[in-house]
Structure formats: structure tokens, C-alpha cells
Design a protein around this motif. Structure first.
Motif, PDB file in Angstrom:
ATOM      1  N   ASN A   1       0.838  -1.194   0.000  1.00 39.24           N
ATOM      2  CA  ASN A   1       0.000   0.000   0.000  1.00 39.24           C
ATOM      3  C   ASN A   1       0.870   1.239   0.000  1.00 39.24           C
ATOM      4  N   ASP A   2       0.235   2.386  -0.129  1.00 34.93           N
ATOM      5  CA  ASP A   2       0.989   3.638  -0.174  1.00 34.93           C
ATOM      6  C   ASP A   2       1.058   4.313   1.195  1.00 34.93           C
ATOM      7  N   ASN A   3       0.853   3.545   2.261  1.00 31.56           N
ATOM      8  CA  ASN A   3       0.933   4.078   3.612  1.00 31.56           C
ATOM      9  C   ASN A   3       2.098   3.414   4.352  1.00 31.56           C
ATOM     10  N   PRO A   4       3.317   3.873   4.099  1.00 28.11           N
ATOM     11  CA  PRO A   4       4.474   3.244   4.725  1.00 28.11           C
ATOM     12  C   PRO A   4       4.673   3.712   6.164  1.00 28.11           C
ATOM     13  N   ALA A   5       3.884   3.174   7.065  1.00 24.32           N
ATOM     14  CA  ALA A   5       3.979   3.558   8.476  1.00 24.32           C
ATOM     15  C   ALA A   5       5.329   3.140   9.043  1.00 24.32           C
ATOM     16  N   GLY A   6       5.910   3.995   9.871  1.00 21.61           N
ATOM     17  CA  GLY A   6       7.178   3.672  10.518  1.00 21.61           C
ATOM     18  C   GLY A   6       8.328   3.474   9.534  1.00 21.61           C
ATOM     19  N   TRP A   7       8.455   4.359   8.571  1.00 22.54           N
ATOM     20  CA  TRP A   7       9.458   4.219   7.519  1.00 22.54           C
ATOM     21  C   TRP A   7      10.850   4.529   8.051  1.00 22.54           C
ATOM     22  N   ARG A   8      11.651   3.502   8.206  1.00 22.80           N
ATOM     23  CA  ARG A   8      13.052   3.665   8.611  1.00 22.80           C
ATOM     24  C   ARG A   8      13.822   2.468   8.076  1.00 22.80           C
ATOM     25  N   PRO A   9      15.132   2.626   7.887  1.00 24.23           N
ATOM     26  CA  PRO A   9      15.913   1.507   7.341  1.00 24.23           C
ATOM     27  C   PRO A   9      15.775   0.251   8.193  1.00 24.23           C
ATOM     28  N   LEU A  10      15.974  -0.888   7.556  1.00 30.65           N
ATOM     29  CA  LEU A  10      15.855  -2.163   8.250  1.00 30.65           C
ATOM     30  C   LEU A  10      16.980  -2.348   9.262  1.00 30.65           C
ATOM     31  N   THR A  11      16.670  -3.080  10.317  1.00 32.04           N
ATOM     32  CA  THR A  11      17.700  -3.458  11.287  1.00 32.04           C
ATOM     33  C   THR A  11      18.493  -4.630  10.703  1.00 32.04           C
ATOM     34  N   ALA A  12      19.573  -4.992  11.356  1.00 27.87           N
ATOM     35  CA  ALA A  12      20.398  -6.107  10.877  1.00 27.87           C
ATOM     36  C   ALA A  12      19.602  -7.416  10.849  1.00 27.87           C
ATOM     37  N   LYS A  13      18.766  -7.642  11.850  1.00 29.22           N
ATOM     38  CA  LYS A  13      17.953  -8.867  11.887  1.00 29.22           C
ATOM     39  C   LYS A  13      16.924  -8.883  10.761  1.00 29.22           C
ATOM     40  N   GLN A  14      16.311  -7.745  10.488  1.00 31.52           N
ATOM     41  CA  GLN A  14      15.339  -7.663   9.408  1.00 31.52           C
ATOM     42  C   GLN A  14      16.015  -7.888   8.055  1.00 31.52           C
ATOM     43  N   ARG A  15      17.200  -7.316   7.895  1.00 32.14           N
ATOM     44  CA  ARG A  15      17.949  -7.508   6.650  1.00 32.14           C
ATOM     45  C   ARG A  15      18.298  -8.982   6.457  1.00 32.14           C
ATOM     46  N   LEU A  16      18.690  -9.645   7.533  1.00 27.16           N
ATOM     47  CA  LEU A  16      19.026 -11.065   7.455  1.00 27.16           C
ATOM     48  C   LEU A  16      17.799 -11.891   7.068  1.00 27.16           C
ATOM     49  N   ALA A  17      16.638 -11.553   7.630  1.00 29.09           N
ATOM     50  CA  ALA A  17      15.402 -12.266   7.287  1.00 29.09           C
ATOM     51  C   ALA A  17      15.079 -12.103   5.808  1.00 29.09           C
ATOM     52  N   ARG A  18      15.195 -10.863   5.275  1.00 31.54           N
ATOM     53  CA  ARG A  18      14.937 -10.634   3.847  1.00 31.54           C
ATOM     54  C   ARG A  18      15.940 -11.392   2.988  1.00 31.54           C
ATOM     55  N   LEU A  19      17.202 -11.419   3.431  1.00 25.72           N
ATOM     56  CA  LEU A  19      18.240 -12.127   2.680  1.00 25.72           C
ATOM     57  C   LEU A  19      17.970 -13.628   2.634  1.00 25.72           C
ATOM     58  N   ILE A  20      17.579 -14.201   3.757  1.00 32.02           N
ATOM     59  CA  ILE A  20      17.279 -15.638   3.796  1.00 32.02           C
ATOM     60  C   ILE A  20      16.110 -15.972   2.876  1.00 32.02           C
ATOM     61  N   VAL A  21      15.058 -15.172   2.919  1.00 33.48           N
ATOM     62  CA  VAL A  21      13.901 -15.399   2.041  1.00 33.48           C
ATOM     63  C   VAL A  21      14.317 -15.228   0.580  1.00 33.48           C
ATOM     64  N   GLY A  22      15.117 -14.220   0.302  1.00 33.92           N
ATOM     65  CA  GLY A  22      15.573 -13.986  -1.065  1.00 33.92           C
ATOM     66  C   GLY A  22      16.404 -15.134  -1.609  1.00 33.92           C
ATOM     67  N   ILE A  23      17.319 -15.632  -0.807  1.00 37.68           N
ATOM     68  CA  ILE A  23      18.150 -16.755  -1.237  1.00 37.68           C
ATOM     69  C   ILE A  23      17.298 -18.004  -1.439  1.00 37.68           C
ATOM     70  N   ALA A  24      16.355 -18.254  -0.524  1.00 38.83           N
ATOM     71  CA  ALA A  24      15.479 -19.422  -0.651  1.00 38.83           C
ATOM     72  C   ALA A  24      14.647 -19.347  -1.927  1.00 38.83           C
ATOM     73  N   LEU A  25      14.077 -18.186  -2.222  1.00 35.83           N
ATOM     74  CA  LEU A  25      13.276 -18.032  -3.438  1.00 35.83           C
ATOM     75  C   LEU A  25      14.130 -18.161  -4.697  1.00 35.83           C
ATOM     76  N   THR A  26      15.336 -17.643  -4.650  1.00 34.90           N
ATOM     77  CA  THR A  26      16.240 -17.768  -5.797  1.00 34.90           C
ATOM     78  C   THR A  26      16.625 -19.224  -6.029  1.00 34.90           C
ATOM     79  N   LEU A  27      16.869 -19.956  -4.960  1.00 33.86           N
ATOM     80  CA  LEU A  27      17.186 -21.377  -5.098  1.00 33.86           C
ATOM     81  C   LEU A  27      15.994 -22.167  -5.647  1.00 33.86           C
ATOM     82  N   VAL A  28      14.788 -21.796  -5.222  1.00 30.32           N
ATOM     83  CA  VAL A  28      13.587 -22.433  -5.770  1.00 30.32           C
ATOM     84  C   VAL A  28      13.500 -22.153  -7.269  1.00 30.32           C
TER      85      VAL A  28
END
Length: 107
Positions: free
Chosen positions: A10-37
Motif C-alpha cells: 500500500n501507499d501508507n508506509p507507516a514507521g518508515w526507517r531503514p531495516l535493522t540487521a535482523k530484518q535484513r538477514l530475514a529478507r536475505l534468507i527469504v531472497g536466497i530461498a526463493l532464488t534457489l527455488v
């Protein structure tokens, strides 16, 4: 009464701030898993090719979001943000919910 859930992106980005290290790691893990699929899927019938392209796009944009610390919707906002040189603010309800459930939100 049931609480209404906002749509995925949606166009309502509540709490817009850069990701924390843990959030970045979660996105990276999902990204790698989807790429491997995407790499594991066969490239023969048209349906499989389309599924491979979609999984590849989702994987690549999640990896890009992790690299950029992009807090919004990876599928719709990470690549345009990179190309435009500024953040395209598109909120992401599923990731906001998942970050809260997994305790990845900065206190």
C-alpha cells in the motif's frame, strides 16, 4: 468484530526507517530461498517458466531489499528505488506483521 487487515502493498508506509540487521538477514534468507527455488524449477513447459521467473523476481528483489536496507515492499519498491536513486515508499503489511511476530523490530 474482526480487525480489517491492510492490503499487501500500500501507499501508507507507516514507521518508515531503514531495516535493522535482523530484518535484513530475514529478507536475505527469504531472497536466497526463493532464488534457489527458481533455479531448481524445470525450464520446459510455459507454466514452469512463468513460475521460475516469478520466484526469481521475488528472490532477487528480497536480496536487493536486504542489501539496501529497504523497509518497504521488496517486490514493488526495491528495484525502482535503486534505479531512481531514492526510496519509493510502498508499505508492506506481510513483512511488518512478520517482523513483529519474529521480534525483529528495533525497540
Amino acid at each position: 468484530m474482526k480487525k480489517r487487515v491492510a492490503p499487501c502493498c500500500n501507499d501508507n508506509p507507516a514507521g518508515w526507517r531503514p531495516l535493522t540487521a535482523k530484518q535484513r538477514l530475514a529478507r536475505l534468507i527469504v531472497g536466497i530461498a526463493l532464488t534457489l527455488v527458481a533455479l531448481a524449477l524445470p525450464w520446459s513447459p510455459a507454466g514452469w517458466i512463468m513460475l521460475t521467473v516469478i520466484a526469481g523476481w521475488l528472490g532477487a528483489t528480497h536480496i536487493l531489499a536486504a542489501a539496501m536496507a529497504y523497509p518497504g515492499c521488496p517486490e514493488l519498491g526495491a528495484a525502482p528505488s535503486l534505479l531512481l536513486g531514492r526510496w519509493v515508499r510502498i508499505g508492506c503489511t506481510p513483512w511488518r506483521w512478520l517482523d513483529a511476530k519474529l521480534g525483529l523490530i528495533a525497540q
